[in-house]
Design a protein around this motif. Structure first.
Motif, PDB file in Angstrom:
ATOM      1  N   CYS A  53       0.829  -1.206   0.000  1.00  0.00           N
ATOM      2  CA  CYS A  53       0.000   0.000   0.000  1.00  0.00           C
ATOM      3  C   CYS A  53       0.869   1.265   0.000  1.00  0.00           C
ATOM      4  O   CYS A  53       2.015   1.252   0.475  1.00  0.00           O
ATOM      5  CB  CYS A  53      -0.866   0.051   1.246  1.00  0.00           C
ATOM      6  N   GLU A  55       0.655   3.871   1.876  1.00  0.00           N
ATOM      7  CA  GLU A  55       1.025   4.321   3.225  1.00  0.00           C
ATOM      8  C   GLU A  55       2.303   3.638   3.690  1.00  0.00           C
ATOM      9  O   GLU A  55       3.218   4.269   4.235  1.00  0.00           O
ATOM     10  CB  GLU A  55      -0.089   3.989   4.230  1.00  0.00           C
ATOM     11  N   ARG A  56       2.368   2.312   3.486  1.00  0.00           N
ATOM     12  CA  ARG A  56       3.556   1.587   3.950  1.00  0.00           C
ATOM     13  C   ARG A  56       4.784   1.937   3.120  1.00  0.00           C
ATOM     14  O   ARG A  56       5.889   1.982   3.659  1.00  0.00           O
ATOM     15  CB  ARG A  56       3.291   0.076   3.956  1.00  0.00           C
ATOM     16  N   CYS A  86      -5.951   0.436   5.215  1.00  0.00           N
ATOM     17  CA  CYS A  86      -6.258  -0.964   5.542  1.00  0.00           C
ATOM     18  C   CYS A  86      -5.678  -1.342   6.910  1.00  0.00           C
ATOM     19  O   CYS A  86      -4.865  -0.616   7.490  1.00  0.00           O
ATOM     20  CB  CYS A  86      -5.722  -1.889   4.443  1.00  0.00           C
ATOM     21  N   CYS A  89      -1.776  -1.575   7.215  1.00  0.00           N
ATOM     22  CA  CYS A  89      -1.134  -0.258   7.324  1.00  0.00           C
ATOM     23  C   CYS A  89      -1.366   0.361   8.697  1.00  0.00           C
ATOM     24  O   CYS A  89      -0.468   1.004   9.250  1.00  0.00           O
ATOM     25  CB  CYS A  89      -1.643   0.669   6.228  1.00  0.00           C
TER      26      CYS A  89
END
Ligand code: DUR
Ligand code: ZN
Length: 133
Positions: A53, A55-56, A86, A89
């Motif tokens: 993702c 964010e990660r 999610c 994350c």
């Protein structure tokens, strides 16, 4: 750097998403306490579960660059409501963000929902649980 500018950086990062499978582009921008911004986009793979993702990607870029103190995170996707990060994350965020860290979630219509780390993942498993005897 304010939350509006950070959201613009997340939108810019979103353009770089590698999403041949879902076609669902996500962008993130992470502001450090020292004023640096790390952008991330989602990166998919033919072996679907190894996709990452946005964010990660942003968090891991910052951590691998030696940054550990964070101020705000912005995340954006073309969703009806502001995009909810999610569960995976959320767990990664809780490793590196204080309970009061602000997470700005948004969409392309500029609907916005800002929540704290504690609100995003209450009762989270963390390192103090590991050390309990
Ligand atoms: O907050 C989110 C939600 C989903 N995705 C990615 C994962 C996958 O590549 C695609 C569809 O789930 O969007 C993110 O990057 N961040
Ligand atoms: Zn995620």
């Amino acid at each position: 750097m304010n939350d509006n500018e950070l959201m613009l950086r997340a939108k810019k990062a979103r353009e770089k998403a590698y999403v041949p499978y879902s076609k669902f582009q996500v962008g993130a921008a992470l502001l450090t306490k020292s004023g640096k911004v790390y952008e991330g986009c989602n990166i998919e793979n033919a072996a679907y579960p190894v996709s990452l993702c946005a964010e990660r990607v942003a968090i891991f870029k910052a951590i691998s660059d030696g940054e550990t103190a964070f101020d705000q995170l912005a995340v954006v996707a073309d969703t009806e409501r502001p995009v909810p990060p999610c569960g995976s994350c959320r767990q990664v965020m809780s490793e590196f963000f204080d309970k009061g860290m602000l997470i700005h979630t948004g969409n392309l219509k500029d609907d916005r929902k800002t929540i704290t780390m504690e609100e995003l993942l209450p009762f989270s498993f963390n390192s103090s649980d590991l050390s309990h005897k």
